[in-house]
Design a protein around this motif. Structure first.
Motif, PDB file in Angstrom:
ATOM      1  N   GLY A 145       0.783  -1.232   0.000  1.00 33.30           N
ATOM      2  CA  GLY A 145       0.000   0.000   0.000  1.00 33.30           C
ATOM      3  C   GLY A 145       0.812   1.277   0.000  1.00 33.30           C
ATOM      4  N   ARG A 146       2.131   1.172  -0.171  1.00 38.40           N
ATOM      5  CA  ARG A 146       2.968   2.385  -0.192  1.00 38.40           C
ATOM      6  C   ARG A 146       2.858   3.064  -1.553  1.00 38.40           C
ATOM      7  N   GLN A 147       2.466   4.345  -1.521  1.00 37.62           N
ATOM      8  CA  GLN A 147       2.184   5.069  -2.760  1.00 37.62           C
ATOM      9  C   GLN A 147       3.341   5.954  -3.213  1.00 37.62           C
ATOM     10  N   VAL A 148       4.508   5.786  -2.592  1.00 36.06           N
ATOM     11  CA  VAL A 148       5.658   6.628  -2.939  1.00 36.06           C
ATOM     12  C   VAL A 148       5.940   6.568  -4.454  1.00 36.06           C
ATOM     13  N   PRO A 149       6.196   7.731  -5.082  1.00 40.20           N
ATOM     14  CA  PRO A 149       6.501   7.715  -6.519  1.00 40.20           C
ATOM     15  C   PRO A 149       7.781   6.922  -6.813  1.00 40.20           C
ATOM     16  N   VAL A 150       7.750   6.141  -7.898  1.00 42.83           N
ATOM     17  CA  VAL A 150       8.909   5.326  -8.277  1.00 42.83           C
ATOM     18  C   VAL A 150       9.335   5.636  -9.701  1.00 42.83           C
ATOM     19  N   LEU A 151      10.605   6.002  -9.833  1.00 40.55           N
ATOM     20  CA  LEU A 151      11.205   6.235 -11.144  1.00 40.55           C
ATOM     21  C   LEU A 151      12.122   5.053 -11.447  1.00 40.55           C
ATOM     22  N   PHE A 152      11.879   4.387 -12.570  1.00 39.56           N
ATOM     23  CA  PHE A 152      12.668   3.222 -12.934  1.00 39.56           C
ATOM     24  C   PHE A 152      13.835   3.587 -13.844  1.00 39.56           C
ATOM     25  N   LEU A 153      14.971   2.951 -13.608  1.00 41.05           N
ATOM     26  CA  LEU A 153      16.097   3.088 -14.523  1.00 41.05           C
ATOM     27  C   LEU A 153      16.261   1.751 -15.224  1.00 41.05           C
ATOM     28  N   THR A 154      16.214   1.772 -16.535  1.00 39.09           N
ATOM     29  CA  THR A 154      16.348   0.512 -17.233  1.00 39.09           C
ATOM     30  C   THR A 154      17.286   0.636 -18.409  1.00 39.09           C
ATOM     31  N   ALA A 155      18.059  -0.411 -18.637  1.00 43.66           N
ATOM     32  CA  ALA A 155      18.962  -0.426 -19.779  1.00 43.66           C
ATOM     33  C   ALA A 155      18.225  -0.954 -20.999  1.00 43.66           C
ATOM     34  N   ARG A 156      17.062  -1.524 -20.740  1.00 43.60           N
ATOM     35  CA  ARG A 156      16.351  -2.187 -21.821  1.00 43.60           C
ATOM     36  C   ARG A 156      15.174  -1.336 -22.272  1.00 43.60           C
ATOM     37  N   ASP A 157      15.237  -0.892 -23.492  1.00 41.76           N
ATOM     38  CA  ASP A 157      14.182  -0.019 -23.984  1.00 41.76           C
ATOM     39  C   ASP A 157      13.167  -0.830 -24.782  1.00 41.76           C
ATOM     40  N   SER A 158      12.483  -1.730 -24.115  1.00 41.64           N
ATOM     41  CA  SER A 158      11.450  -2.464 -24.832  1.00 41.64           C
ATOM     42  C   SER A 158      10.098  -2.111 -24.249  1.00 41.64           C
ATOM     43  N   VAL A 159       9.101  -2.089 -25.109  1.00 42.62           N
ATOM     44  CA  VAL A 159       7.750  -1.736 -24.673  1.00 42.62           C
ATOM     45  C   VAL A 159       7.282  -2.713 -23.595  1.00 42.62           C
ATOM     46  N   ASP A 160       7.646  -3.996 -23.737  1.00 45.85           N
ATOM     47  CA  ASP A 160       7.235  -5.005 -22.754  1.00 45.85           C
ATOM     48  C   ASP A 160       7.687  -4.639 -21.347  1.00 45.85           C
ATOM     49  N   ASP A 161       8.969  -4.225 -21.223  1.00 36.70           N
ATOM     50  CA  ASP A 161       9.493  -3.848 -19.919  1.00 36.70           C
ATOM     51  C   ASP A 161       8.744  -2.660 -19.346  1.00 36.70           C
ATOM     52  N   ARG A 162       8.482  -1.690 -20.209  1.00 39.47           N
ATOM     53  CA  ARG A 162       7.817  -0.476 -19.743  1.00 39.47           C
ATOM     54  C   ARG A 162       6.389  -0.788 -19.311  1.00 39.47           C
ATOM     55  N   VAL A 163       5.722  -1.630 -20.080  1.00 39.73           N
ATOM     56  CA  VAL A 163       4.349  -1.999 -19.733  1.00 39.73           C
ATOM     57  C   VAL A 163       4.334  -2.789 -18.428  1.00 39.73           C
ATOM     58  N   LYS A 164       5.287  -3.713 -18.287  1.00 37.22           N
ATOM     59  CA  LYS A 164       5.370  -4.495 -17.054  1.00 37.22           C
ATOM     60  C   LYS A 164       5.557  -3.583 -15.849  1.00 37.22           C
ATOM     61  N   GLY A 165       6.467  -2.619 -15.980  1.00 41.28           N
ATOM     62  CA  GLY A 165       6.705  -1.674 -14.895  1.00 41.28           C
ATOM     63  C   GLY A 165       5.471  -0.862 -14.569  1.00 41.28           C
ATOM     64  N   LEU A 166       4.787  -0.392 -15.611  1.00 37.74           N
ATOM     65  CA  LEU A 166       3.568   0.404 -15.398  1.00 37.74           C
ATOM     66  C   LEU A 166       2.497  -0.418 -14.704  1.00 37.74           C
ATOM     67  N   GLU A 167       2.382  -1.672 -15.122  1.00 36.38           N
ATOM     68  CA  GLU A 167       1.364  -2.531 -14.521  1.00 36.38           C
ATOM     69  C   GLU A 167       1.650  -2.794 -13.050  1.00 36.38           C
ATOM     70  N   LEU A 168       2.933  -2.770 -12.705  1.00 29.32           N
ATOM     71  CA  LEU A 168       3.295  -2.968 -11.307  1.00 29.32           C
ATOM     72  C   LEU A 168       3.175  -1.669 -10.515  1.00 29.32           C
ATOM     73  N   GLY A 169       2.935  -0.567 -11.217  1.00 25.53           N
ATOM     74  CA  GLY A 169       2.722   0.689 -10.514  1.00 25.53           C
ATOM     75  C   GLY A 169       3.890   1.657 -10.505  1.00 25.53           C
ATOM     76  N   ALA A 170       4.789   1.545 -11.508  1.00 27.97           N
ATOM     77  CA  ALA A 170       5.868   2.529 -11.627  1.00 27.97           C
ATOM     78  C   ALA A 170       5.278   3.842 -12.134  1.00 27.97           C
ATOM     79  N   ASP A 171       5.933   4.954 -11.826  1.00 29.19           N
ATOM     80  CA  ASP A 171       5.402   6.254 -12.223  1.00 29.19           C
ATOM     81  C   ASP A 171       6.105   6.838 -13.431  1.00 29.19           C
ATOM     82  N   ASP A 172       7.365   6.480 -13.612  1.00 28.97           N
ATOM     83  CA  ASP A 172       8.092   7.028 -14.751  1.00 28.97           C
ATOM     84  C   ASP A 172       9.317   6.154 -15.041  1.00 28.97           C
ATOM     85  N   TYR A 173       9.913   6.390 -16.194  1.00 24.42           N
ATOM     86  CA  TYR A 173      11.036   5.595 -16.672  1.00 24.42           C
ATOM     87  C   TYR A 173      12.156   6.444 -17.187  1.00 24.42           C
ATOM     88  N   LEU A 174      13.372   5.974 -17.041  1.00 22.85           N
ATOM     89  CA  LEU A 174      14.486   6.543 -17.795  1.00 22.85           C
ATOM     90  C   LEU A 174      15.279   5.374 -18.345  1.00 22.85           C
TER      91      LEU A 174
END
Ligand code: CA
Length: 227
Positions: free
Chosen positions: A70-99
């Motif tokens: 239940g922690r709503q702290v904003p999360v910015l992900f750092l990823t070396a992999r620029d694939s839509v799948d990774d970004r969608v997976k992160g979003l579905e888990l509740g990430a707020d942004d990506y770099l």
């Protein structure tokens, strides 16, 4: 403002810590997923910067634990992999942004400030309502028919935008620029995924649907019941 960085690459994480400290933030650094997970679950932070690829507990697992507790702290992900799948997976888990690495430090700083600004409340009106949906900007609580609905930071921003412009069609390009501060022309999938998640939380359990797709145009929060 206190930020936790979880990143195993030593030189890179030192560089991030130094840069963010110089920018005026209080920074904790964990160099492995286990320490990062522990800190994220026990300390209070205004923002988390999580590397996806960590040798033990990866960034996704940390994010999953956070949201499940239940922690709503904003999360910015750092990823070396620029694939839509990774970004969608992160979003579905509740990430707020990506770099995606590599990135310029100025870009990171801009994203961090945007996420933190969204977390702070400057509005004079503290509650937005539509039908039986209520969004409290101060406590950042959302309820429908009195039932509490937990949202990620991104979902909250998206719902806030829809509520502020209820009964107007919002084009994807507008949503992208207002909620993600970026141009998603080539990747509207991210917005559709976020809308789907929001709908599941806001509308699925209710007969009356509030969030509607306006085909070929965008999305709308309808309060008239005529859509
Ligand atoms: Ca790594």
């Amino acid at each position: 403002m206190k930020i936790l960085i979880v990143e195993d690459e030593v030189k890179f994480s030192d560089y991030l810590r130094q840069g963010l400290s110089e920018a005026g933030f209080v920074v904790d650094l964990a160099r492995n997923g286990l320490d990062g997970h522990h800190l994220a679950m026990t300390e209070r932070y205004d923002l988390l910067i999580l590397d996806v690829m960590l040798p033990d507990v990866d960034g996704w697992r940390i994010l999953k634990s956070l949201r499940e507790s239940g922690r709503q702290v904003p999360v910015l992900f750092l990823t070396a992999r620029d694939s839509v799948d990774d970004r969608v997976k992160g979003l579905e888990l509740g990430a707020d942004d990506y770099l995606v690495k590599p990135f310029a430090f100025a870009e990171l700083l801009a994203r961090v400030r945007t996420l933190l600004r969204r977390g702070a409340v400057t509005a004079t009106e503290t509650t937005l309502t539509a039908v039986d949906l209520e969004l409290d900007l101060l406590s950042r609580r959302v309820t429908r028919a009195g039932r509490r609905i937990p949202l990620t930071t991104k979902e909250f921003a998206l719902l806030e935008l829809l509520l502020r412009h209820h009964d107007e069609v919002l084009p994807r390009s507008l949503i992208a620029s207002q909620v993600w501060d970026m141009n998603f022309d080539s990747d509207t999938n991210v917005i559709d995924v976020a809308i789907r998640r929001l709908r599941a939380k806001i509308d699925n359990a209710f007969e009356r649907k509030l969030i509607h797709t306006v085909r070929g145009m965008g999305y709308m929060l309808d309060t008239t019941g005529k859509v």
